[in-house]
Write an enzyme that holds these catalytic residues in place. Structure first.
Site, PDB file in Angstrom:
ATOM      1  N   PHE A 162       0.812  -1.143  -0.057  1.00 36.51           N
ATOM      2  CA  PHE A 162       0.040  -0.212   0.066  1.00 36.51           C
ATOM      3  C   PHE A 162       0.761   1.380  -0.179  1.00 36.51           C
ATOM      4  O   PHE A 162       1.403   1.773   1.068  1.00 36.51           O
ATOM      5  CB  PHE A 162      -0.681   0.292   1.152  1.00 36.51           C
ATOM      6  N   GLU A 166       4.324   9.883   1.896  1.00 39.33           N
ATOM      7  CA  GLU A 166       4.996   9.745   1.285  1.00 39.33           C
ATOM      8  C   GLU A 166       6.734  11.278   2.121  1.00 39.33           C
ATOM      9  O   GLU A 166       5.666  10.998   3.774  1.00 39.33           O
ATOM     10  CB  GLU A 166       4.960  11.577   0.245  1.00 39.33           C
ATOM     11  N   GLY A 170       2.663  12.649   5.372  1.00 45.08           N
ATOM     12  CA  GLY A 170       1.514  11.081   6.159  1.00 45.08           C
ATOM     13  C   GLY A 170       0.310  11.119   6.635  1.00 45.08           C
ATOM     14  O   GLY A 170      -0.265  10.941   5.632  1.00 45.08           O
ATOM     15  N   SER A 171       0.579  12.329   8.050  1.00 41.83           N
ATOM     16  CA  SER A 171      -1.538  12.378   8.407  1.00 41.83           C
ATOM     17  C   SER A 171      -2.372  13.136   6.841  1.00 41.83           C
ATOM     18  O   SER A 171      -3.382  13.291   6.898  1.00 41.83           O
ATOM     19  CB  SER A 171      -1.633  13.054   9.015  1.00 41.83           C
ATOM     20  N   GLY A 378      10.788  -6.366  36.525  1.00 43.45           N
ATOM     21  CA  GLY A 378      11.691  -5.917  36.808  1.00 43.45           C
ATOM     22  C   GLY A 378      12.658  -4.840  35.785  1.00 43.45           C
ATOM     23  O   GLY A 378      13.178  -5.047  34.785  1.00 43.45           O
ATOM     24  N   GLY A 379      14.221  -5.148  36.482  1.00 48.77           N
ATOM     25  CA  GLY A 379      15.380  -5.014  35.831  1.00 48.77           C
ATOM     26  C   GLY A 379      15.145  -6.134  33.970  1.00 48.77           C
ATOM     27  O   GLY A 379      15.567  -5.831  33.590  1.00 48.77           O
ATOM     28  N   GLU A 402      -1.312   3.557   9.714  1.00 48.53           N
ATOM     29  CA  GLU A 402      -2.461   3.795   9.673  1.00 48.53           C
ATOM     30  C   GLU A 402      -3.590   4.797   9.922  1.00 48.53           C
ATOM     31  O   GLU A 402      -4.784   4.917  10.007  1.00 48.53           O
ATOM     32  CB  GLU A 402      -3.309   2.193   9.809  1.00 48.53           C
ATOM     33  N   THR A 404      -2.466   8.050  13.118  1.00 50.66           N
ATOM     34  CA  THR A 404      -2.096   8.287  14.446  1.00 50.66           C
ATOM     35  C   THR A 404      -3.803   7.932  15.079  1.00 50.66           C
ATOM     36  O   THR A 404      -3.982   8.483  15.001  1.00 50.66           O
ATOM     37  CB  THR A 404      -0.902   9.326  14.458  1.00 50.66           C
TER      38      THR A 404
END
Length: 418
Positions: A162, A166, A170-171, A378-379, A402, A404
């Site tokens: 699709f 560009e 975008g939007s 955690g870590g 598709e 924002t």
């Protein structure tokens, strides 16, 4: 003569007639509402759908899960896994049976993508990206175009992308700079597209470009074979997440496209693009649901093993409440996505609104749940030995692709104000 008994009888008859017509009208109103879909909420799963979901879950756990980290790290999607999805019928789900597809039921597609995304979001993105590329043909193509392209796409023999976004569009789709000039025989396409998923492996692209109609610039849509002279595929983008499927720039230099490859009329491109996104946004939502569910499952398993202060950390109420909140948010997102898929499948009004709601809400939930999953571990949750780090990185993209989530809120507001 005593008129009272007669009058009483007449009043009783009138009362019965009034009640009859009143309840009849109420019943007609209810039937109208149900017919229009305003109160029809029965999108519970059939036994067939449950069995299908279970078969995809088994495939995902047995064939896909063990490859998820390798796919993300290598940036390459294995062809053998794609062929397995073809054999499972997953790639053909979005298309009608007359095009060798699985029926074109969006809810069924959502069930499959949720199971795949819970173990490997890259794998779920493959048929999702394929559907996005093919949907302009589904919503805007002629029967001849559908017969030519959709059967090969449904079988997985042909891949499609699709090409809308560009560098400067975008939007704001209307600001695109790619042009398609008709020279009397062919359309000559020139321009650049960016972040085009599947571009390097696709056989066909649905390309959007500006044409001139009645002295006004309009967006038109075209089916373009990738081996057409003048098309150059740029470098693969070095993405933070979802590295298992490619995104590239695509350059068009004097690319000749025959007029029979135009979708609809000149100027129909914007409408086709918006209809496409209305139908595909729930799939981004369900990818988010599956990804979030995978993160929660990983976190729960870890908390039941990890011990601190003489107890497994799953026994600490603060962490239990975190997991409860995560589960509630995921289920709310899941039900909203299912509802949006049902509305679109039934052809009811509100598909654009529900699709935008599902995509926006589910992907926001996914970002929060994956963040909390890292926190619960955690870590080690920040380390690549555990999949939570991968889920966290992948979640961010879903809030962007598709449209924002800021754009989704604009779509929802516009639908409400209508």
């Amino acid at each position: 003569m005593n008129w009272f008994p007669l009058l009483k009888t007449v009043l009783i008859i009138l009362n019965v007639l009034i009640r009859y017509f009143y309840y009849k009208e109420i019943l007609n109103i209810k039937k109208f509402i149900l017919k229009k879909g305003g109160m029809k909420l029965d999108y519970s799963l059939s036994e067939e759908q449950k069995m299908f979901r279970q078969s995809v879950r088994r495939f995902a756990q047995e064939k896909v899960a063990s490859l998820a980290e390798e796919i993300e790290e290598s940036g390459n999607y294995p062809d053998e896994l794609l062929q397995m999805m073809n054999q499972q019928g997953i790639m053909g789900l979005p298309y009608e049976t007359k095009y060798n597809g699985g029926g074109g039921n969006l809810l069924m597609m959502c069930l499959a993508m949720e199971e795949l995304a819970s173990v490997c979001a890259n794998t779920a993105m493959v048929p999702t990206t394929q559907e996005l590329g093919a949907m302009p043909i589904v919503v805007g193509g002629s029967e001849e175009q559908k017969q030519k392209y959709l059967p090969k796409i449904a079988s997985g023999e042909s891949r499609i992308s699709f090409a809308l976004t560009e560098p400067e569009a975008g939007s704001d789709v209307a600001s695109m700079r790619t042009k398609a000039h008709f020279d009397g025989r062919n359309y000559i396409v020139n321009g650049v597209k960016r972040f085009i998923s599947y571009a390097d492996v696709a056989d066909v692209m649905c390309v959007f470009a500006k044409t001139k109609t009645l002295n006004e610039e309009n967006v038109s849509a075209f089916i373009v074979d990738k081996n057409t002279p003048g098309i150059t595929i740029g470098k693969k983008e070095n993405k933070m997440g979802f590295r298992g499927f490619s995104s590239c720039e695509v350059y068009f230099e004097n690319v000749m496209v025959p007029p029979e490859n135009r979708l609809g009329e000149e100027g129909d491109g914007f409408k086709i693009a918006m209809k496409t996104l209305d139908k595909t946004r729930p799939l981004v939502g369900i990818l988010a649901v599956g990804l979030a569910q995978g993160a929660l499952d990983t976190a729960i398993a870890f908390t039941k093993e990890r011990k601190q202060f003489g107890h497994t950390i799953s026994q600490f109420q603060g962490l239990q409440w975190m997991m409860a909140d995560m589960a509630m948010q995921i289920e709310a997102a899941r039900q909203l996505v299912y509802k949006s898929a049902y509305v679109i499948d039934q052809g009811e009004l509100g598909g654009a609104k529900y699709g935008a709601m599902a995509k926006c809400f589910a992907t926001d939930v996914c970002m929060k749940v994956t963040t909390d999953a890292v926190q619960l571990l955690g870590g080690v949750g920040y380390m690549r030995e555990f999949p939570t780090e991968r889920y966290f990185r992948q979640a961010k993209l879903l809030q962007i692709v598709e449209g924002t989530n800021q754009i989704q809120r604009v779509v929802i507001a516009n639908q409400l104000l209508k």
